[in-house]
Design a protein around this motif. Structure first.
Motif, PDB file in Angstrom:
ATOM      1  N   LEU A  15       0.822  -1.214   0.000  1.00 36.08           N
ATOM      2  CA  LEU A  15       0.000   0.000   0.000  1.00 36.08           C
ATOM      3  C   LEU A  15       0.857   1.267   0.000  1.00 36.08           C
ATOM      4  N   ASN A  16       2.172   1.089   0.142  1.00 35.43           N
ATOM      5  CA  ASN A  16       3.069   2.244   0.159  1.00 35.43           C
ATOM      6  C   ASN A  16       2.955   2.998  -1.163  1.00 35.43           C
ATOM      7  N   GLY A  17       2.496   4.241  -1.080  1.00 38.27           N
ATOM      8  CA  GLY A  17       2.262   5.016  -2.290  1.00 38.27           C
ATOM      9  C   GLY A  17       3.516   5.276  -3.092  1.00 38.27           C
ATOM     10  N   TYR A  18       4.642   5.443  -2.418  1.00 35.64           N
ATOM     11  CA  TYR A  18       5.884   5.720  -3.130  1.00 35.64           C
ATOM     12  C   TYR A  18       6.385   4.480  -3.871  1.00 35.64           C
ATOM     13  N   ALA A  19       6.196   3.318  -3.244  1.00 33.56           N
ATOM     14  CA  ALA A  19       6.546   2.069  -3.930  1.00 33.56           C
ATOM     15  C   ALA A  19       5.627   1.849  -5.125  1.00 33.56           C
ATOM     16  N   GLN A  20       4.336   2.122  -4.948  1.00 38.17           N
ATOM     17  CA  GLN A  20       3.391   1.984  -6.054  1.00 38.17           C
ATOM     18  C   GLN A  20       3.735   2.948  -7.178  1.00 38.17           C
ATOM     19  N   LEU A  21       4.055   4.190  -6.815  1.00 36.08           N
ATOM     20  CA  LEU A  21       4.375   5.191  -7.830  1.00 36.08           C
ATOM     21  C   LEU A  21       5.629   4.797  -8.607  1.00 36.08           C
ATOM     22  N   ALA A  22       6.650   4.335  -7.889  1.00 36.77           N
ATOM     23  CA  ALA A  22       7.882   3.910  -8.558  1.00 36.77           C
ATOM     24  C   ALA A  22       7.611   2.746  -9.503  1.00 36.77           C
ATOM     25  N   ALA A  23       6.796   1.792  -9.040  1.00 39.73           N
ATOM     26  CA  ALA A  23       6.470   0.633  -9.889  1.00 39.73           C
ATOM     27  C   ALA A  23       5.650   1.054 -11.100  1.00 39.73           C
ATOM     28  N   ILE A  43       0.804  13.160   2.410  1.00 32.97           N
ATOM     29  CA  ILE A  43      -0.384  13.547   1.647  1.00 32.97           C
ATOM     30  C   ILE A  43      -1.487  12.552   1.983  1.00 32.97           C
ATOM     31  N   ASP A  44      -2.636  13.050   2.374  1.00 30.77           N
ATOM     32  CA  ASP A  44      -3.761  12.184   2.692  1.00 30.77           C
ATOM     33  C   ASP A  44      -4.648  12.062   1.456  1.00 30.77           C
ATOM     34  N   LEU A  45      -4.481  10.970   0.708  1.00 24.30           N
ATOM     35  CA  LEU A  45      -5.243  10.787  -0.522  1.00 24.30           C
ATOM     36  C   LEU A  45      -6.699  10.437  -0.254  1.00 24.30           C
ATOM     37  N   ASN A  46      -7.032  10.127   0.991  1.00 19.07           N
ATOM     38  CA  ASN A  46      -8.431   9.873   1.333  1.00 19.07           C
ATOM     39  C   ASN A  46      -9.210  11.173   1.499  1.00 19.07           C
ATOM     40  N   ASN A  47      -8.480  12.278   1.602  1.00 23.97           N
ATOM     41  CA  ASN A  47      -9.098  13.591   1.660  1.00 23.97           C
ATOM     42  C   ASN A  47      -9.232  14.119   0.234  1.00 23.97           C
ATOM     43  N   TYR A  60      -5.526  18.709  -4.950  1.00 19.28           N
ATOM     44  CA  TYR A  60      -4.363  19.582  -5.079  1.00 19.28           C
ATOM     45  C   TYR A  60      -3.116  18.814  -5.513  1.00 19.28           C
ATOM     46  N   LEU A  61      -3.038  17.533  -5.187  1.00 18.58           N
ATOM     47  CA  LEU A  61      -1.950  16.721  -5.730  1.00 18.58           C
ATOM     48  C   LEU A  61      -2.086  16.640  -7.250  1.00 18.58           C
ATOM     49  N   ILE A  62      -3.307  16.415  -7.721  1.00 17.73           N
ATOM     50  CA  ILE A  62      -3.561  16.338  -9.156  1.00 17.73           C
ATOM     51  C   ILE A  62      -3.271  17.677  -9.823  1.00 17.73           C
ATOM     52  N   PHE A  63      -3.730  18.762  -9.198  1.00 17.71           N
ATOM     53  CA  PHE A  63      -3.538  20.097  -9.767  1.00 17.71           C
ATOM     54  C   PHE A  63      -2.055  20.452  -9.844  1.00 17.71           C
ATOM     55  N   LEU A  64      -1.318  20.198  -8.766  1.00 17.16           N
ATOM     56  CA  LEU A  64       0.120  20.484  -8.779  1.00 17.16           C
ATOM     57  C   LEU A  64       0.836  19.605  -9.795  1.00 17.16           C
ATOM     58  N   SER A  65       0.359  18.368  -9.959  1.00 19.23           N
ATOM     59  CA  SER A  65       0.945  17.477 -10.962  1.00 19.23           C
ATOM     60  C   SER A  65       0.743  18.050 -12.361  1.00 19.23           C
ATOM     61  N   LEU A  66      -0.437  18.616 -12.597  1.00 16.74           N
ATOM     62  CA  LEU A  66      -0.710  19.245 -13.887  1.00 16.74           C
ATOM     63  C   LEU A  66       0.253  20.406 -14.135  1.00 16.74           C
ATOM     64  N   LEU A  67       0.467  21.240 -13.116  1.00 14.98           N
ATOM     65  CA  LEU A  67       1.390  22.370 -13.258  1.00 14.98           C
ATOM     66  C   LEU A  67       2.798  21.893 -13.584  1.00 14.98           C
TER      67      LEU A  67
END
Length: 330
Positions: free
Chosen positions: A90-98, A161-165, A171-178
């Motif tokens: 469930l580690n988001g950073y491990a998931q993101l890297a994968a 970052i609380d992705l359940n919020n 704002y994670l998505i918005f900053l990613s877009l920027l």
């Protein structure tokens, strides 16, 4: 120096997107926060595809495959964490890297093969690879097959970052877009971007002055695949669900429509296209009018199709053509 009207409009759009969650909180309706979150994720994917189509002249009908790869990494990780108690998955950073690594490897393989062809052959090969991945996902019963896979727990970003919020996720998505917009701006204006654009215009000339178009195109192909894989990571966390439909070639077609609608070879074109596409889909599908027992909203594509044709015929560079002082982004 006076800011150009185009700059003002683009900046106003970004400011509006930045304050949107507060506006929806004030209105007491969070539906639009979720809708715009989805739009921004698809805009990120469309921006990555625009690097190939708009600047590189590579029309890929398999780009949605990388979105699916990124999404399935999150889904599979959540599945094993829930079913087998493997918490680290469930580690988001491990998931993101994968997700990024998996998208890069698959894009490298597909690109290495498909970029040896041109025109309709390139289109068909990219679509064929996408369909191979689609049917592979459909055939895996463990992960829901064609019914899809429900994600019971979003990626754990270790408290940063609380992705359940929903607002934090937005704002994670918005900053990613920027970040992606800035990356594309720098990339297209760099010597690398000049080679990609030059190869689209005259490949023989680029070879004559010492560049290897294949290597540059393959690099662009992998970059675009990685960004789309990141969009898939975000999409899985937004929807709490992943299915093979994310990889279907028609999803790649939707991204192409967004690019054409917004304006190819334009930095903000894919964003405008994604906004127009999803908002029109939402509005047209909500039409309550009934004719002959059929609700018009259920056949919204029949209305959207002619609109798209008119835009292609009379606005050759989509919505970007209607902006003041319209010109290609440098």
């Amino acid at each position: 120096m006076t800011a150009s009207p185009r700059y003002v409009i683009n900046a106003a759009l970004l400011i509006f997107l930045a304050v949107l969650p507060f506006l929806t909180d004030w209105a007491g309706d969070s539906f639009y926060t979720g809708l715009v979150s989805r739009i921004l994720i698809l805009a990120i994917a469309a921006l990555s595809l625009n690097l190939l189509i708009g600047y590189g002249g590579m029309v890929s009908f398999g780009h949605a495959a990388y979105i699916g790869v990124g999404a399935y990494v999150v889904g599979i990780g959540a599945f094993h964490a829930f079913e087998d108690g493997i918490d680290w998955m469930l580690n988001g950073y491990a998931q993101l890297a994968a997700a990024l690594f998996g998208s890069a490897v698959i894009a490298l393989i597909i690109g290495a093969i498909s970029l040896r062809t041109r025109g309709v052959y390139f289109i068909m090969i990219t679509m064929a690879f996408s369909q191979m991945l689609y049917f592979s996902a459909v055939g895996v019963e463990t992960y829901g097959a064609d019914d899809g896979l429900t994600i019971y727990s979003r990626s754990d970003m270790l408290g940063l970052i609380d992705l359940n919020n929903e607002k934090s996720l937005y704002y994670l998505i918005f900053l990613s877009l920027l970040v992606v917009l800035y990356l594309m701006h720098r990339l297209v204006g760099s010597p690398f971007g000049n080679v990609i654009r030059g190869t689209r215009s005259n490949e023989a000339r680029m070879r004559a002055i010492g560049f290897s178009p294949y290597k540059y195109r393959l690099t662009a192909f992998v970059i675009a695949g990685v960004i789309a894989g990141y969009a898939g990571f975000l999409m899985a966390n937004l929807n709490d669900f992943v299915s093979p439909d994310l990889m279907h070639w028609t999803r790649s077609g939707d991204l192409i429509i967004m690019i054409v609608l917004g304006g190819m070879s334009s930095l903000f074109g894919p964003l405008y296209g994604a906004l127009a596409f999803l908002i029109l889909e939402e509005l047209l599908s909500s039409i309550p009018l009934t004719v002959g027992g059929l609700r018009i909203g259920e056949y919204w594509q029949l209305i959207f199709g002619p609109l798209l044709i008119l835009i292609v015929l009379y606005a050759r560079n989509g919505i970007d053509s209607f902006l003041p002082a319209a010109r290609k982004e440098e």
